[in-house]
Every structure is written in C-alpha cells, then in structure tokens.
Design an enzyme around this catalytic site. Structure first.
Site, PDB file in Angstrom:
ATOM      1  N   GLY A  48     -12.516 -26.652  53.287  1.00 43.10           N
ATOM      2  CA  GLY A  48     -12.189 -25.874  54.475  1.00 43.10           C
ATOM      3  C   GLY A  48     -12.947 -26.356  55.695  1.00 43.10           C
ATOM      4  N   ASP A  49     -14.259 -26.500  55.558  1.00 44.82           N
ATOM      5  CA  ASP A  49     -15.078 -26.999  56.670  1.00 44.82           C
ATOM      6  C   ASP A  49     -14.694 -28.423  57.053  1.00 44.82           C
ATOM      7  OD1 ASP A  49     -16.930 -24.997  57.550  1.00 44.82           O
ATOM      8  OD2 ASP A  49     -17.968 -25.171  55.642  1.00 44.82           O
TER       9      ASP A  49
END
Length: 403
Positions: free
Chosen positions: A170-171
C-alpha cells in the site's frame, strides 16, 4: 552531486515520514535531486525506532528509504520552525508531505496554498484515503488500507484467513504513483514555468493496481476468490511443492502447457479434452493442480527448474532473501550497493531499479543521523551564528528545539 544525473539541480523538501513519502524523495535523490528531510527534534521520523532490527542508532526500516538526504530538526508547530521551512520553500522545486487531513500541520502547509505562494513548486501530498469522501480524515497504515482497499480479500489460501502482502504494497504503491505525478509535473513545469499540486493516496493506488481484478468484477459482479499463489485466469500458474521446496510454474499459453506435459512425462495430458485450452484448465483447476503437484513431488526444485527451462516452460524456485542476494543475477545487475555511514561504517543498500544509458545511479551519502545537517542547512539559508545558536538550543521565540 552528479551534474549529469537526470534530476541534477532539483531541490526537494521532504516533510513526510514513515515510508511512502520518504520512498518518493529517496527515488528523486537517487536520480540526482538534492533532498532536505525535516524531522521533529524529539525522535525524528518514527521509523528510526521501528525495530529490531537496528543498525547503529536507527532501525533498518528507516535506513532503507533515507539515503542521499540531509536531515534537519525543526518543530513545525513553532513560528521559528515555519520560518525555516518558508526559506527552504523559496529555493525548492518539490515539497512532499503526508500530514493527516485536518491536522494543524496540514493547514499550515496545505499544498495548493504553497504552490500559490511559491509558483515554482511541485507539491506532493500523500494521504491514506484521498482528499474527498467519508474516509478522507482517517489515518492509515499500510495494512489497514490493504484491508480497506480489497487486497487482503484477494490474498491467502482459499480455506484460510485474509493475508496481507509480504511487504508494504500500500505504501510503496502510493509512492510509485506519487513519484509518477511529481515527475510529470516537473515535465509540465519545464514547459509552462509553473508548478502544480499533486495528490495521491494509499487507497487510490491500491484500486489502480486491481487492474484485471476490477474489470473482471465489473463484468461479472462476482468477488474474486482467494487462490493462494494461483492466478484467476491461468492454470497451471502457481507455486507447487517439490521434494525439497517450492517451485513456481507459469503456463501462459497452450504451447507451454504441452511442453510442461512432455517435461513431466505425461504427454497424454496435453490431449485430454478437459485440459486442451486454458479455459478448460481454469474450469478444472483443482484436477490440473493435483496432477502437476503429484509429478513435481518426485524430485527436487533444482531438477525440475533445469528440466522445465530446457522445455521452454517459465519456472523459478521460491527463493529466500538469502538466496536472492547470493543469486548471480542480482550480482550481475548491480542491485546491491554500499555507502559509508558515519556510525556503522559500510552500509549495504538496494540500488535504484532503473539505469540511464546503461548506468545505475550509485548511492552518494548514507541515511543521515537525526539532525545531522541542521547547522549546515541553516547556514546555507543565511542564518548567522547567533541565530543558529538560538535555534539549536531553543531560545529563539517558538524555536525548533534541541538538535
């Protein structure tokens, strides 16, 4: 600084922390940009303490995404801290933040207002859920957004619980889209002379990476099932156990299927009417996987890897990181480099996965210790020694605190 690097002369002010924003600024620095990272005097970026493992005073998590930067310590809630940032913005090309929407720092350093005051700026803001909608003010960590954006519903074994991706997809996904936006805005600025406000989020980035999963859902209205390492549209295409490990086989067409059957000494499978086409094999996924798994258990991963490559079947063993970093391919690509750290000495780093005219940019400086460059940067901004002394010991009105 390498004057021939693609982003030589570009100055970046990094107000972000944790992973997504720092990953963007490190990528920009690898391509030649000068980066100043602003950290709070009380501990700095939280990832400095996200361990073990540690290497010297800082966690290896922090050391992964902060090379080629200068660290300064400022309390951005103070007038003196904001004054230093304003001076840095005057000479910056890019500013990056991931302040939580609605926070005092988000209001003080709102990207559109920064671009209005400093028209040359490209201002990147990374959030958890984007800038509109009912979740816009929510904080977000990588795994939380992997859950909220559907990735965990797609990951794991069919009869097991949802599982997050092994690393912070996600990051890192938001970092990739943020980097793309910054580079596009810099190209536009070269044409127009004006900067731009760029925004992305972990949530939006995850949705973009759904790709064929999304179009499949739009077409059928059905949630894709968890398939472990399997592929929703191709069979056989997953990891299989061998006598001593696991092997990934990726059959992408009927010719590769026939080649696999020959290599497994089961040529009759290629003519079986239930397995003749990929669509047939997807319909009979469990049967095909049982047959392939039964054959592979009879010998080692190395045996099957060599044999299947000879037959033109895409294949790879499931390697540990220790095996990956001993792999001759990793060495040949020069994907591991080292830089001298002021505390721990030689520090190995993963290099930028991009080459320019065949040359891979090398790390220039190690990830900085907290506040390592505060005095140096303040001097470059025109602060005299008395002002710097007051700033460093916190005696300036609203000063940034102890370095």
């Amino acid at each position: 600084m390498n004057a021939t690097a693609p982003l030589a002369g570009i100055r970046v002010l990094d107000l972000s922390k944790i992973l997504a924003g720092p990953y963007v600024s490190q990528a920009l620095s690898d391509m030649g940009a000068e980066v100043v990272k602003v950290e709070h005097p009380d501990g700095g970026d939280p990832t400095r303490k996200w361990g073990p493992p540690f290497n010297g005073p800082d966690a290896t998590y922090n050391l992964a995404v902060n090379r080629n930067k200068r660290s300064i310590t400022l309390d951005l809630t103070t007038e003196a801290g904001r004054d230093v940032v304003d001076r840095l913005l005057e000479r910056s090309d890019v500013v990056i933040d991931n302040f939580r929407p609605g926070s005092s720092l988000a209001r003080a350093f709102h990207g559109p207002q920064l671009v209005e005051r400093h028209p040359q700026l490209v201002a990147l803001h990374i959030s958890a859920y984007g800038e509109s909608g009912p979740l816009r003010d929510e904080p977000g960590y990588d795994m939380v957004v992997q859950a909220a954006a559907g990735l965990m519903s797609l990951t794991g074994e069919p009869d097991g619980p949802p599982v997050k991706a092994g690393f912070a997809f996600g990051d890192l996904g938001a970092a990739m889209w943020g980097l793309t936006g910054v580079l596009a805005a810099l190209v536009e600025r070269a044409r127009t002379g004006r900067g731009k406000y760029v925004s992305t989020s972990l949530y939006e980035s995850q949705l973009a990476f759904h790709a064929s999963f999304a179009t499949g859902y739009f077409a059928t209205g059905q949630n894709p099932p968890r398939l472990g390492s399997g592929h929703p549209s191709l069979v056989p295409y997953q990891a299989y156990p061998t006598a001593d490990g696991h092997l990934v086989i990726a059959v992408g067409n009927n010719a590769q299927w026939r080649a696999l059957c020959t290599a497994l000494n089961r040529p009759e499978l290629a003519e079986h009417p239930d397995y003749a086409t990929n669509a047939d094999r997807v319909d009979h996924r469990e049967e095909v996987n049982r047959v392939v798994a039964r054959a592979l258990r009879a010998n080692s991963s190395a045996h099957w890897s060599d044999l299947l490559k000879q037959h033109g079947v895409p294949v790879a063993p499931v390697r540990t990181l220790a095996e990956v970093y001993r792999c001759p391919q990793t060495t040949a690509l020069g994907m591991v480099d080292s830089v001298e750290h002021p505390v721990v000495g030689e520090l190995e780093q993963i290099a930028l996965p991009v080459t320019f005219d065949g040359q891979r940019p090398r790390p220039r400086t190690a990830p900085p210790t907290l506040g390592q460059h505060t005095r140096e940067v303040l001097e470059s901004l025109g602060y005299d020694q008395d002002e710097i002394a007051r700033l460093l010991d916190g005696r300036a009105p609203g000063g940034p605190g102890q370095n």
